[in-house]
Design a protein around this motif. Structure first.
Motif, mmCIF file in Angstrom:
data_model
loop_
_atom_site.group_PDB
_atom_site.id
_atom_site.type_symbol
_atom_site.label_atom_id
_atom_site.label_comp_id
_atom_site.label_asym_id
_atom_site.label_seq_id
_atom_site.Cartn_x
_atom_site.Cartn_y
_atom_site.Cartn_z
ATOM 1 N N PHE A 41 -50.028 -49.026 22.041
ATOM 2 C CA PHE A 41 -49.784 -49.396 23.433
ATOM 3 C C PHE A 41 -49.870 -50.909 23.614
ATOM 4 C CE2 PHE A 41 -51.336 -44.999 23.836
ATOM 5 C CZ PHE A 41 -50.187 -44.451 24.360
ATOM 6 N N GLY A 42 -50.914 -51.501 23.094
ATOM 7 C CA GLY A 42 -51.053 -52.940 23.206
ATOM 8 C C GLY A 42 -50.711 -53.635 21.918
ATOM 9 N N VAL A 43 -50.257 -52.866 20.942
ATOM 10 C CA VAL A 43 -49.964 -53.354 19.600
ATOM 11 C C VAL A 43 -51.143 -54.184 19.098
ATOM 12 C CG1 VAL A 43 -48.212 -54.330 18.084
ATOM 13 C CG2 VAL A 43 -47.539 -53.455 20.296
ATOM 14 N N ILE A 44 -52.305 -53.556 19.171
ATOM 15 C CA ILE A 44 -53.518 -54.210 18.708
ATOM 16 C C ILE A 44 -53.797 -53.749 17.294
ATOM 17 C CG2 ILE A 44 -56.010 -54.416 19.048
ATOM 18 C CD1 ILE A 44 -55.415 -53.764 22.058
ATOM 19 N N LEU A 45 -53.962 -54.677 16.417
ATOM 20 C CA LEU A 45 -54.298 -54.385 15.040
ATOM 21 C C LEU A 45 -55.631 -55.058 14.769
ATOM 22 C CD1 LEU A 45 -53.641 -53.424 12.172
ATOM 23 C CD2 LEU A 45 -52.410 -55.563 11.851
ATOM 24 N N THR A 92 -46.742 -47.793 8.989
ATOM 25 C CA THR A 92 -47.249 -48.658 7.921
ATOM 26 C C THR A 92 -46.835 -50.114 8.142
ATOM 27 O OG1 THR A 92 -47.137 -46.820 6.372
ATOM 28 C CG2 THR A 92 -47.290 -49.007 5.419
ATOM 29 N N ARG A 93 -45.605 -50.323 8.620
ATOM 30 C CA ARG A 93 -45.098 -51.691 8.840
ATOM 31 C C ARG A 93 -45.831 -52.420 9.961
ATOM 32 N NH1 ARG A 93 -39.256 -50.700 9.712
ATOM 33 N NH2 ARG A 93 -39.384 -52.653 10.839
ATOM 34 N N LEU A 94 -46.475 -51.677 10.883
ATOM 35 C CA LEU A 94 -47.227 -52.351 11.947
ATOM 36 C C LEU A 94 -48.319 -53.251 11.373
ATOM 37 C CD1 LEU A 94 -47.715 -49.665 14.733
ATOM 38 C CD2 LEU A 94 -46.509 -51.844 14.940
ATOM 39 N N ASP A 95 -48.782 -52.936 10.174
ATOM 40 C CA ASP A 95 -49.837 -53.720 9.528
ATOM 41 C C ASP A 95 -49.274 -54.735 8.531
ATOM 42 O OD1 ASP A 95 -52.475 -54.468 8.861
ATOM 43 O OD2 ASP A 95 -52.490 -53.100 7.174
ATOM 44 N N ALA A 96 -47.978 -54.955 8.552
ATOM 45 C CA ALA A 96 -47.333 -55.782 7.526
ATOM 46 C C ALA A 96 -47.194 -57.247 7.898
ATOM 47 C CB ALA A 96 -45.962 -55.200 7.201
ATOM 48 N N GLY A 97 -47.926 -57.717 8.886
ATOM 49 C CA GLY A 97 -47.856 -59.127 9.237
ATOM 50 C C GLY A 97 -46.600 -59.507 9.990
ATOM 51 N N LEU A 98 -46.063 -58.615 10.793
ATOM 52 C CA LEU A 98 -44.884 -58.916 11.601
ATOM 53 C C LEU A 98 -45.247 -59.862 12.742
ATOM 54 C CD1 LEU A 98 -43.531 -55.268 12.016
ATOM 55 C CD2 LEU A 98 -42.721 -56.992 10.401
ATOM 56 N N ASP A 99 -44.273 -60.596 13.228
ATOM 57 C CA ASP A 99 -44.546 -61.425 14.399
ATOM 58 C C ASP A 99 -44.739 -60.516 15.615
ATOM 59 O OD1 ASP A 99 -42.022 -61.099 15.990
ATOM 60 O OD2 ASP A 99 -41.119 -62.106 14.265
ATOM 61 N N GLU A 100 -45.275 -61.071 16.687
ATOM 62 C CA GLU A 100 -45.642 -60.280 17.872
ATOM 63 C C GLU A 100 -44.446 -59.527 18.471
ATOM 64 O OE1 GLU A 100 -47.555 -61.096 22.213
ATOM 65 O OE2 GLU A 100 -48.310 -62.305 20.557
#
Length: 155
Positions: free
Chosen positions: A103-107, A52-60
């Motif tokens: 893998f590429g942390v693509i959102l 869920t946190r992957l979509d929370a606007g974290l920096d790269e």
């Protein structure tokens, strides 16, 4: 009336040397190993929170570290790493759902009219239903919905 002898059935009990040579090679059944069983175990709360946190606007950098942790958690605890996740989006209009690729942390967020790429498109209606925390999408077309409590819904 006389006795009529019926043909007898022959049962072979030996190994391959006694097998019917016309039947071709015997195939061993596919092993059902623990890796497949692990894939259907309930997802832990820390894992669900991390996805869920992957979509929370974290920096790269933070996204990449979180994605690495998620990948390792799947590899060691559940026996396989999904290609990515499809989930309902809470950003609001025009977005309704999104794809997370660890893998590429693509959102990528999608509006209702946009086409989601395969194999993620198959999970889209499940994500829109709102009944799942997220849907795991695996290579080969396997789709596993995960409930809010971590329960994995078997296909």
């Amino acid at each position: 009336m006389g006795h009529i002898e019926r043909p007898r059935r022959i049962v072979q009990t030996g190994g391959p040397s006694q097998a019917n040579p016309l039947a071709g090679p015997r195939q061993a059944p596919a092993p059902v190993g623990p890796r497949r069983r692990e894939l259907y175990q309930a997802r832990s709360e820390p894992l669900r929170e991390a996805v869920t946190r992957l979509d929370a606007g974290l920096d790269e950098q933070a996204q990449r570290q979180l994605a690495e942790w998620i990948g390792e958690e799947y590899r060691t605890s559940y026996g396989g790493i999904p290609l990515g996740f499809v989930a309902r989006c809470y950003l609001g209009p025009p977005y309704v759902d999104h794809v997370l690729n660890i893998f590429g942390v693509i959102l990528r967020h999608f509006s209702p009219g946009e086409t989601m790429p395969e194999p993620f498109a198959q999970a889209r209606m499940l994500a829109r239903s709102g009944g799942y925390a997220y849907i795991e999408v695996y290579d080969g077309g396997l789709i596993l919905p995960v409930l809010e409590d971590g329960t994995v819904v078997r296909p």
